[in-house]
Design a protein around this motif. Structure first.
Motif, PDB file in Angstrom:
ATOM      1  N   ASP A   1       0.851  -1.187   0.000  1.00 39.08           N
ATOM      2  CA  ASP A   1       0.000   0.000   0.000  1.00 39.08           C
ATOM      3  C   ASP A   1       0.883   1.232   0.000  1.00 39.08           C
ATOM      4  O   ASP A   1       1.761   1.371   0.864  1.00 39.08           O
ATOM      5  N   PRO A   2       0.699   2.150  -0.944  1.00 40.95           N
ATOM      6  CA  PRO A   2       1.554   3.341  -1.005  1.00 40.95           C
ATOM      7  C   PRO A   2       1.474   4.209   0.238  1.00 40.95           C
ATOM      8  O   PRO A   2       2.401   4.982   0.523  1.00 40.95           O
ATOM      9  N   SER A   3       0.403   4.115   0.998  1.00 41.23           N
ATOM     10  CA  SER A   3       0.259   4.925   2.207  1.00 41.23           C
ATOM     11  C   SER A   3       1.248   4.521   3.298  1.00 41.23           C
ATOM     12  O   SER A   3       1.439   5.253   4.270  1.00 41.23           O
ATOM     13  N   LEU A   4       1.882   3.356   3.159  1.00 37.27           N
ATOM     14  CA  LEU A   4       2.881   2.919   4.134  1.00 37.27           C
ATOM     15  C   LEU A   4       4.199   3.666   3.991  1.00 37.27           C
ATOM     16  O   LEU A   4       5.046   3.617   4.889  1.00 37.27           O
ATOM     17  N   HIS A   5       4.387   4.361   2.891  1.00 33.83           N
ATOM     18  CA  HIS A   5       5.652   5.045   2.621  1.00 33.83           C
ATOM     19  C   HIS A   5       6.046   5.977   3.770  1.00 33.83           C
ATOM     20  O   HIS A   5       5.257   6.797   4.209  1.00 33.83           O
TER      21      HIS A   5
END
Length: 266
Positions: free
Chosen positions: A88-92
């Motif tokens: 999930d890109p939000s974990l970046h």
């Protein structure tokens, strides 16, 4: 029969140049070759040894971008049965606490063929790209299970995990009832090399991809914008310079000694 989840992570190769991204100063993972962290190979090996001794199932769980599938396939080629990829890109940019929270939520959604939860979670003691060494303990706190960290030896039997923890003060025997999470050091074992048969079999093994929404984690809880620790600036390391050449005219030893004293080495 023991259900085991191994936490693995894809990290920049230690032999590659590592750098931070502009703007948020997070690790630029595309700028370096990526590999399965070596300590995670030992964690996978330990899970496989337990499975070979008493049966069970081994799953690997990894949080990372698309390219993390390469590390997952490496673990599968070693002998793990299946994998879960939290992508999930939000974990970046998540810090250790956010990462531990997301992994704990993902672990709560990992199911085995016998429909039972994990008995044992195995992780490396620290990742080579962060070295916080805190994520296993954070997961234990969120899941409210025992944590045995920095283990150099493990035995799973009779519903318990026991082993040896090595510290600067000595070696300690630890024991906990299952379910539990353990982190292992490089002294735990020597990981096996994937065989050709294992590499081919890994291509057919199941990799379940999940997102934060699938495990009930809201975007704003994790990620660089809500991280408790952030990098606000960085300074690139200086370029290499030519060394100082000393000409030995019979007094080379004196010159070297004077140089070492000047550099405060001696």
């Amino acid at each position: 029969m023991t259900n085991i989840v191994v936490l693995i992570k894809q990290v920049p190769d230690t032999w590659s140049e590592r750098k931070l991204t502009d703007g948020d100063y997070t690790l630029d993972r595309e700028a370096a070759d990526a590999v399965l962290d070596e300590i995670n190979e030992r964690a996978v090996e330990e899970a496989l040894l337990i499975k070979e001794a008493q049966g069970g199932e081994v799953k690997v769980l990894s949080a990372g971008p698309d390219r993390a599938t390469d590390a997952i396939r490496k673990a599968l080629s070693m002998g793990a049965d299946s994998a879960v990829h939290l992508n999930d890109p939000s974990l970046h940019g998540s810090d250790a606490i956010q990462t531990g929270y997301a992994l704990a939520a993902a672990l709560g959604n990992v199911a085995f063929e016998n429909d039972e939860p994990a008995d044992l979670i195995i992780a490396g003691n620290e990742a080579t790209d962060g070295r916080t060494g805190a994520v296993p303990a954070i997961i234990a706190e969120y899941l409210q299970i025992p944590a045995l960290t920095q283990m150099r030896k493990l035995i799973v039997a009779d519903g318990k995990v026991t082993g040896e923890r090595e510290t600067d003060e000595g070696i300690f025997g630890l024991e906990a009832t299952l379910p539990a999470i353990v982190s292992v050091t490089e002294k735990i074992n020597e990981p096996r090399f994937p065989s050709f048969k294992g590499i081919m079999a890994a291509k057919k093994k199941t990799v379940q991809t999940i997102t934060l929404a699938d495990i009930g984690v809201e975007d704003g809880i994790v990620g660089v914008d809500n991280a408790g620790t952030t990098v606000i600036s960085s300074t690139p390391k200086p370029p290499k310079t030519a060394g100082e050449r000393l000409t030995d005219e019979g007094d080379g030893g004196d010159k070297i000694s004077a140089y070492l004293v000047g550099q405060k080495i001696i």
